[in-house]
Design an enzyme around this catalytic site. Structure first.
Site, PDB file in Angstrom:
ATOM      1  CD  GLU B  73      87.317   1.726 -10.756  1.00 21.71           C
ATOM      2  OE1 GLU B  73      87.049   0.516 -10.563  1.00 21.71           O
ATOM      3  OE2 GLU B  73      88.094   2.112 -11.642  1.00 21.71           O
ATOM      4  CG  PHE B 135      90.200   3.333 -24.853  1.00 25.65           C
ATOM      5  CD1 PHE B 135      89.869   1.981 -24.872  1.00 25.65           C
ATOM      6  CD2 PHE B 135      91.035   3.796 -23.843  1.00 25.65           C
ATOM      7  CE1 PHE B 135      90.381   1.116 -23.921  1.00 25.65           C
ATOM      8  CE2 PHE B 135      91.546   2.934 -22.898  1.00 25.65           C
ATOM      9  CZ  PHE B 135      91.218   1.585 -22.926  1.00 25.65           C
ATOM     10  CD  GLN B 136      89.683   3.176 -19.871  1.00 28.51           C
ATOM     11  OE1 GLN B 136      90.184   4.207 -19.481  1.00 28.51           O
ATOM     12  NE2 GLN B 136      89.910   2.003 -19.274  1.00 28.51           N
ATOM     13  CE  LYS B 185      94.316  12.786 -20.715  1.00 32.23           C
ATOM     14  NZ  LYS B 185      94.945  11.519 -21.081  1.00 32.23           N
ATOM     15  CG  MET B 494      67.337 -12.821   3.528  1.00 37.13           C
ATOM     16  SD  MET B 494      66.520 -13.220   5.095  1.00 37.13           S
ATOM     17  CE  MET B 494      67.068 -11.859   6.139  1.00 37.13           C
TER      18      MET B 494
END
Lengths: 192, 590
Positions: B73, B135-136, B185, B494
């Site tokens: 993602e 969940f999630q 959802k 760097m």
């Protein structure tokens, strides 16, 4: 702190514009500001306001929130401190939030502010008259009493609330709740 | 001030999507059709449980936009950023709840810092479960609150289309930025008639257009009265599409131009008036010009600490005019003498006719003196140095390319040595400094540039490249002709440079030799072409070969010397006058 002698005229102008001290012995130019906000009451709106203060490192001394006469619109009174640059930033960042409808810094305007304070103290027969005197002087009310404790309610500007708490303190405070300030511009009907 | 109601829909896409349908359809379908109505071309996404309905409807509907399945993602959000920065349109991301959303956080923060318009749709657990540690589940709105321009949690399917409309409107207008739309959802499963509104109702949202006429007139007077004026140009100029207006103004008045990292490309660096980039790794002459200027004209720039160094000592002689669209940017870091709040393009359009040719020859001659004192160059000593590669890429493309850099030394060399000549030809992660940005952002840019004969070059260090190298597979699957450059010095370069200069050469955990993969083999594993080059004399042949392959990505690994450092440099927090122009001790590089 930089010595004035080494500053260019342009640097001095910038420091003054920011409300920063120019000389080492200048007093810090931090002021307290009272800002009222009309806020669209969407999910997380209040959170966005308070979160913005912490995320940007601004001070937030008090917040009070309540409903207004309009549906889904809340009114906030915020008290913050900072120099001119920081206060300007606070106002701009508040304005930038999508949920804020009106942001008004009332500090240098004609305005009224009030705070509500609830205070619970223990008393005995001999201390009660003294306490009642104080409450009367501050035009407060007794809103709850038991054989051991009394709860007072006082309303007024923050300075009055501070004075009231200062007077009660020697008697021992059990519990204290302050609402934070609410403020509103005065409507000057009779100004020339 | 423009109030944010009454805005016609941006025409985009193929225009085939009807905006109204009285038959109730699922929230998932409403989302898909809303994106069509919005003219979305690409959605960078990754499916999951909370958004499975959207993917199901996508399969059925075959929308006018194309879904690009990314492999992480974070890569998706950077791809959306790259797409947005290359095209000027809004980038779109679609991910699931919980980890899908948290993986986007870096990209959202990046877009917030760099004012990139993206809209991120995140799945959410059903509204009835919110707060139950389902969940999630993740409080996505809470997590992203301080890194978004705005965010929405949609609780009613009837509000979905208008929320999508508002999200794109907020992302693209004013100072652009990321907007998150959280989609429970049950809202995606519920049904409602589809109606994509023509107007946006956001009473609390407004943005500026034209500048204040009096302020513009005052600025014109200040410019005409100045002797050593300097245009300090930032990314806002590119966002506003003001390149033409800026160039006209600079050439008419003879005022030299320095750009920030994000301003690169806003003014052709090939122009004699260009003094290159300013700031920490800007040119010596640009920084000298700032320190001696009597008037800075800041155009769509925000006085970042990497530009100013120690604020108290920056531009000590200069009055400042600041043109910006974001009121909160004005006088945020440096109080300015003449603020002009407005869209950069509209302000410049109005300012230019008030100005006439100025005699800046003495000032330009002084700048040229500094340019001769310390030009931008490097030692061509037979070792493979990264600057040589950037220059070779510049010569190969004639500047006609989109260069997408990562973060660190590679980013600075690409900024210093490419000589950008056209707008939107330089894309980087400036504010947040996100390693792993380049590859996915270049991928997004390549989708945006599809059909145009302009190569997209991704420039990386070996450290950052691995942070999102999974997107190689996506680039290969779509046959993107990306030119991927890895300047491999086997170090976090760097950080190593700071360790060498400021931490007595204690190279704590910056040596990547033992953890680096074989980059050429890695490219081939993803069905990309892989080329390796370790000699200066082979650079040209490697690049030529890469340019012959246009049906898949080509990864070029250049094994450059480890010791090279980025100069000049203003150490962090130091005054611009204390710029280091060369290494302290040349023996160190031996």
């Amino acid at each position: 702190m930089t010595d004035t002698a080494t500053l260019t005229s342009q640097q001095i102008i910038r420091k003054k514009a920011a409300g920063e001290p120019v000389n080492a012995d200048d007093a810090p130019m931090v002021h307290r500001h009272v800002i009222t906000v009309l806020l669209e009451n969407s999910i997380g709106a209040l959170n966005r306001v308070t979160n913005m203060f912490s995320a940007r490192g601004f001070n937030l001394e008090s917040v009070s929130v309540g409903e207004t006469d309009r549906d889904r619109v809340s009114r906030l009174t915020l008290v913050t401190t900072g120099n001119d640059r920081i206060i300007a930033q606070v106002l701009q960042q508040l304005n930038n939030l999508v949920d804020t409808l009106v942001v008004d810094d009332v500090t240098n305007q004609e305005y009224v502010e009030r705070e509500l304070c609830l205070i619970k103290v223990s008393y005995e027969a001999e201390t009660r008259p003294a306490l009642m005197d104080i409450v009367e002087i501050f035009r407060g009310n007794v809103i709850n009493i038991t054989p051991e404790t009394m709860t007072f309610e006082v309303t007024g500007p923050t300075s009055k609330i501070n004075a009231f708490i200062g007077m009660i303190k020697p008697h021992g405070i059990n519990e204290l709740a302050r609402s934070g300030r609410v403020a509103m511009r005065r409507h000057l009907a009779f100004e020339a | 001030m423009t109030t944010a109601t009454h805005f016609p829909l941006n025409a985009g896409g193929d225009g085939a999507a009807p905006g109204h349908d009285p038959t109730p359809v699922s929230g998932a379908e409403i989302l898909i059709r809303s994106l069509e109505a919005e003219g979305v071309e690409y959605v960078f996404g990754h499916p999951g449980g909370a958004v499975i309905k959207i993917y199901d409807e996508m399969h059925r509907i075959q929308p006018s936009w194309e879904h690009i399945l990314v492999r992480h993602e974070q890569g998706g959000t950077h791809a959306a950023e790259g797409y947005a920065k290359a095209t000027g349109k809004v980038g779109t991301v679609l991910v699931t709840s919980g980890p899908g959303a948290t993986n986007c956080v870096t990209g959202i923060a990046d877009a917030f810092m760099d004012s990139v318009p993206i809209v991120v749709f995140t799945g959410q657990v059903p509204t009835a479960l919110i707060g139950n540690d389902a969940f999630q589940e993740c409080d996505t709105i809470g997590v992203t609150r301080s890194i978004t321009k705005h965010s929405f949690l949609v609780r009613d399917v009837a509000d979905l289309a208008s929320t999508v409309r508002a999200a794109y409107h907020i992302a693209r207008t004013g100072r652009p930025g990321p907007v998150v739309v959280d989609l429970p959802k049950d809202v995606l499963l519920a049904t409602a008639p589809f109606h994509y509104p023509d107007e946006v109702a956001l009473p609390g949202y407004s943005y500026v257009g034209k500048g204040n006429r009096e302020q513009i007139e005052r600025a014109a007077e200040m410019i005409m009265a100045s002797e050593k004026p300097l245009l300090y140009v930032g990314g806002g100029t590119i966002n506003s599409g003001a390149t033409k207006e800026l160039t006209a103004l600079a050439r008419k008045t003879g005022i030299p131009v320095t750009t920030t990292l994000h301003g690169l490309g806003a003014f052709p660096e090939t122009d004699p008036l260009s003094v290159g980039m300013l700031g920490m790794h800007g040119t010596w002459y640009a920084n000298q010009a700032v320190q001696n200027s009597d008037l800075l004209i800041a155009v769509g720039a925000r006085f970042d600490d990497r530009v100013t160094g120690k604020l108290d000592a920056w531009a000590p002689q200069a009055k400042i005019i600041h043109i910006d669209i974001d009121p909160a940017c004005i006088s945020k870091n440096v109080p300015v003498d003449c603020p002009i709040l407005g869209d950069v393009r509209l302000v410049l359009e109005e300012l230019e006719p008030l100005l006439s040719a100025k005699d800046t020859s003495a000032w330009l001659a002084r700048i040229d003196g500094w340019r001769e004192d310390c030009p931008m160059d490097f030692v061509p000593d037979g070792k493979l140095r990264p600057q040589q590669i950037i220059q070779a890429l510049r010569e190969k493309t004639g500047g006609d390319a989109v260069v997408v850099t990562d973060v660190g030394q590679n980013q600075m060399w690409a900024a210093q040595f490419f000589s950008y000549a056209r707008t939107r030809s330089h894309i980087t992660s400036g504010g947040l400094g996100t390693m792993g940005f380049s590859l996915p952002a270049a991928m997004g840019a390549a989708f945006g540039m599809r059909g145009q004969d302009v190569p997209v070059i991704s420039i990386n260090g070996d450290g950052g490249f691995l942070m999102n190298s999974q997107e190689l597979g996506v680039c290969a699957a779509h046959g993107l002709p990306l030119k991927i450059v890895i300047l491999n010095n086997s170090f976090l370069g760097m950080v190593r440079q700071w360790q060498e200069l400021f931490h007595d050469e204690r190279y704590s955990h910056t040596d990547l030799t033992t953890t680096n993969p074989d980059f050429v083999a890695l490219a081939k594993a993803y069905r990309c072409e892989g080329l390796r080059c370790d000699k200066p004399e082979d650079v040209q042949a490697t690049i030529d070969k890469a340019w012959e392959i246009n049906d898949r990505p080509v990864l070029m690994e250049f094994q450059v010397i480890t010791e090279e450092m980025v100069f000049p440099m203003v150490p962090a927090g130091a005054a611009t006058d204390d710029m280091i122009t060369q290494r302290f001790d040349p023996e160190l590089s031996a």
